[in-house]
Write an enzyme that holds these catalytic residues in place. Structure first.
Site, PDB file in Angstrom:
ATOM      1  N   GLU A 365      -5.693  -4.451   3.868  1.00  0.00           N
ATOM      2  CA  GLU A 365      -6.566  -3.303   4.142  1.00  0.00           C
ATOM      3  C   GLU A 365      -6.851  -2.542   2.843  1.00  0.00           C
ATOM      4  OE1 GLU A 365      -5.631   0.333   6.690  1.00  0.00           O
ATOM      5  OE2 GLU A 365      -6.888  -0.787   8.087  1.00  0.00           O
ATOM      6  N   HIS A 396      10.784 -23.932  10.055  1.00  0.00           N
ATOM      7  CA  HIS A 396      10.599 -24.814  11.211  1.00  0.00           C
ATOM      8  C   HIS A 396       9.207 -24.668  11.806  1.00  0.00           C
ATOM      9  CE1 HIS A 396      14.864 -25.773  11.095  1.00  0.00           C
ATOM     10  NE2 HIS A 396      15.043 -24.499  10.827  1.00  0.00           N
ATOM     11  N   LYS A 520     -15.251  -0.368  14.991  1.00  0.00           N
ATOM     12  CA  LYS A 520     -14.904   0.691  15.957  1.00  0.00           C
ATOM     13  C   LYS A 520     -16.172   1.169  16.653  1.00  0.00           C
ATOM     14  CE  LYS A 520     -11.101   2.475  13.197  1.00  0.00           C
ATOM     15  NZ  LYS A 520     -10.621   3.557  12.367  1.00  0.00           N
TER      16      LYS A 520
HETATM   17  O1  F6P Z   1      -8.648   1.394  11.668  1.00  0.00           O
HETATM   18  C1  F6P Z   1      -7.857   1.363  10.539  1.00  0.00           C
HETATM   19  C2  F6P Z   1      -6.995   2.579  10.455  1.00  0.00           C
HETATM   20  O2  F6P Z   1      -7.752   3.680  10.104  1.00  0.00           O
HETATM   21  C3  F6P Z   1      -5.840   2.370   9.476  1.00  0.00           C
HETATM   22  O3  F6P Z   1      -6.197   2.584   8.172  1.00  0.00           O
HETATM   23  C4  F6P Z   1      -4.835   3.336  10.011  1.00  0.00           C
HETATM   24  O4  F6P Z   1      -3.556   3.092   9.518  1.00  0.00           O
HETATM   25  C5  F6P Z   1      -4.969   3.101  11.490  1.00  0.00           C
HETATM   26  O5  F6P Z   1      -6.349   2.857  11.691  1.00  0.00           O
HETATM   27  C6  F6P Z   1      -4.528   4.222  12.373  1.00  0.00           C
HETATM   28  O6  F6P Z   1      -5.213   5.409  12.084  1.00  0.00           O
HETATM   29  P1  F6P Z   1      -4.711   6.806  12.588  1.00  0.00           P
HETATM   30  O7  F6P Z   1      -3.374   7.068  11.992  1.00  0.00           O
HETATM   31  O8  F6P Z   1      -5.739   7.785  12.137  1.00  0.00           O
HETATM   32  O9  F6P Z   1      -4.621   6.737  14.083  1.00  0.00           O
END
Ligand code: F6P
Length: 559
Positions: A365, A396, A520
């Site tokens: 990431e 394994h 998203k």
């Molecule tokens: O979608 C990726 C992300 O933004 C990550 O970088 C982060 O760790 C995770 O989602 C959770 O985000 P949050 O802590 O804002 O819920």
């Protein structure tokens, strides 16, 4: 100022030329030099890093160090640690290292000393932990909390999950034991299991979300809240009301206090952190609450101290002796010059079961990017595909591919030298120590075999093709004296800084994650289509078909 792209520098070109010369050199030839082991091994903060099984030479390293100089790694480290706005696309610092500064330190960022705030949060965590450990944190019916479920995903899950698993044997002896659990998946499968098994009277949820908008976490949190309210309030337990449930059964950890309040988290139950802490770099503060609940605050502070020791080493050691820099340079050499784009993380210690998953987020990431700070698309590879598994289990499973497949893969072997010293029963201790020795033997044997291939075994005669091992697969071995809070802190910080050094050389920003945003957004649109049973006409034929399959399944379910 316009930067010369790193791959246009004379040093990069010399490295490419040098790589062509090295391509034909097998690791077994490099190991004719008997001093090679020592020559490529460095130690710091309780860790030993053996890079001698990388497919490189002194000349390679000298060129890579020159590249690091030219890319401004030294200046970059200084900028990172001093709170400069190294997260360029979001115009803010990336100050996870400030979370592990000692109380007496000071670090002024954008006109404010951040250290007092960091320690105020740690002190608040400490008093929360104390209330759990002394049975004073009670559920709405007055019973001490027994099960704490962390609801979070990505950085709000993987770090605490990995560390609690790794340090489970560091629980303080004299405290009330609280069991810590993790639910991350948006489909609710982990949570559903807990809701089946746990007593609502003694269960508390920590909602961990930097943004407090992540749908995965908020969906789980809603289900958890309704479960508690249904059982403790609507089922009519005398004297229990909604406010009590919210106050006694929820803690929130976030950079968004207003959103936590809106959701109903009592202000006294909020742990705050800052926008300048990236999610995947956040286990060192409030997000680490599950860790502190399990191992106690004293051990949690040792974890921070171990990471801080690595930070100091990173800041002070010359590049050629600097563990994160060397680890990063080995990676650059493999990805950019030897064209090795697969990287496997192989811990030889069951406690590090979640370490590879944690690193998958940290590395991919952070550095799975293709646009530079200036917005130019890179002409070179950046982060390799990284995956892993406990080494003994992977032997394994996928080691077949490492030994005889067609892919070059670089491996990180990680192991503690000492284990089981404090097992009281002598016979059991001897057995377990024997198992530990067996594990180390496998670890060392595998890296040797990957390096030497057929030459690892002195066997006369020709072998058929299917029994041949070509070797020449590079690897790194990382030894911890013991797996302790401090050494684990140093290990995690080592990888965090490795990622930063690589990003600096590649000219990319390791602290944003724009690549996950679009997914998203369109998941939201798709969910609306599924719920509203329409609006999918403009979708591609595959997606249309998949959506319609869900509708049909729902209709059959209702029939
Ligand atoms: O979608 C990726 C992300 O933004 C990550 O970088 C982060 O760790 C995770 O989602 C959770 O985000 P949050 O802590 O804002 O819920």
């Amino acid at each position: 100022m316009k930067h010369t792209p790193i791959d246009q520098t004379a040093t990069w070109k010399r490295l490419a030329e040098h790589a062509r010369e090295m391509q034909g050199t097998h690791l077994r030839t490099l190991f004719l030099d008997q001093t090679r082991g020592r020559g490529f091994t460095r130690q710091a903060a309780g860790l030993t890093l053996d890079l001698s099984k990388q497919r490189w030479s002194d000349a390679t390293l000298a060129l890579l160090l020159e590249l690091a100089q030219q890319a401004g790694v030294k200046e970059g480290v200084q900028a990172l640690l001093s709170g400069a706005h190294v997260n360029v696309s979001e115009d803010r610092p990336a100050l996870h290292t400030a979370l592990r500064l000692p109380r007496e330190a000071s670090l002024t960022v954008d006109g404010e000393d951040v250290v007092p705030g960091v320690h105020a949060t740690l002190d608040r965590m400490a008093s929360m932990v104390e209330r759990f450990h002394s049975r004073q944190w009670r559920g709405a019916t007055g019973r001490p909390i027994q099960d704490v479920v962390n609801l979070g995903v990505g950085g709000s899950d993987l770090g605490p999950l990995m560390v609690t698993h790794a340090l489970a044997d560091c629980r303080p002896r004299d405290a009330h034991h609280v069991d810590v659990h993790f639910a991350s998946t948006m489909d609710g499968s982990q949570l559903a299991d807990y809701l089946n098994r746990f007593n609502p009277e003694t269960t508390l949820f920590v909602i961990s979300s930097k943004s407090f908008t992540t749908i995965d976490t908020l969906s789980n949190a809603r289900t958890a809240r309704d479960w508690l309210l249904a059982r403790l309030v609507y089922d009519g337990i005398q004297g229990v009301d909604e406010a009590m449930v919210m106050r006694q059964h929820f803690i929130g950890v976030s950079a968004k206090p207003d959103k936590m309040c809106e959701w109903g988290i009592a202000e006294a139950n909020q742990l705050l952190f800052w926008e300048w802490v990236g999610g995947r770099y956040s286990l060192w503060g409030g997000i680490g609450l599950p860790i502190a609940l399990l191992i106690g605050m004293a051990h949690f502070r040792e974890l921070l101290a171990g990471a801080h020791a690595m930070d100091r080493h990173f800041a002070e050691a010359p590049l050629g002796d600097n563990l994160p820099v060397l680890l990063a340079l080995a990676g650059i050499w493999n990805v950019n010059f030897l064209d090795i784009r697969a990287h496997s993380i192989l811990p030889y210690d069951g406690r590090l079961e979640h370490f590879a998953a944690y690193l998958e987020q940290l590395e991919m990431e952070s550095n799975g990017k293709s646009a530079t700070h200036e917005g130019r698309l890179v002409d070179y590879s950046t982060c390799p595909v990284l995956w892993g598994q406990l080494g003994p289990n992977a032997q394994h499973a996928f080691y077949q591919l490492l030994h005889q497949g067609t892919q070059p893969v670089v491996c990180d072997f990680i192991a503690p030298l000492r284990r089981y010293d404090d097992v009281e029963d002598t016979a059991t201790r001897d057995h377990l120590k024997g198992q530990h020795r067996l594990t180390l033997a496998n670890c060392f044997a595998q890296s040797r075999l990957l390096m030497l291939g057929d030459d690892a075994i002195d066997e006369p005669g020709e072998r058929p093709g299917h029994k041949r091992y070509r070797g020449n697969q590079p690897s790194t071995t990382l030894l911890l004296d013991r797996l302790t809070p401090a050494s684990l802190g140093a290990l995690i910080a080592l990888y965090e800084h490795k990622v930063f050094v690589q990003a600096t050389i590649w000219g990319i920003n390791p602290f944003d994650q724009w690549g996950v945003e679009l997914g998203k957004q369109i998941a939201g649109e798709t969910e609306r289509m599924l719920a509203e049973r329409g609006g999918h006409d403009a979708m591609d034929a595959s997606t249309r078909g998949l959506i319609e399959a869900v509708w049909r399944a729902e209709e059959e379910g209702h029939a």
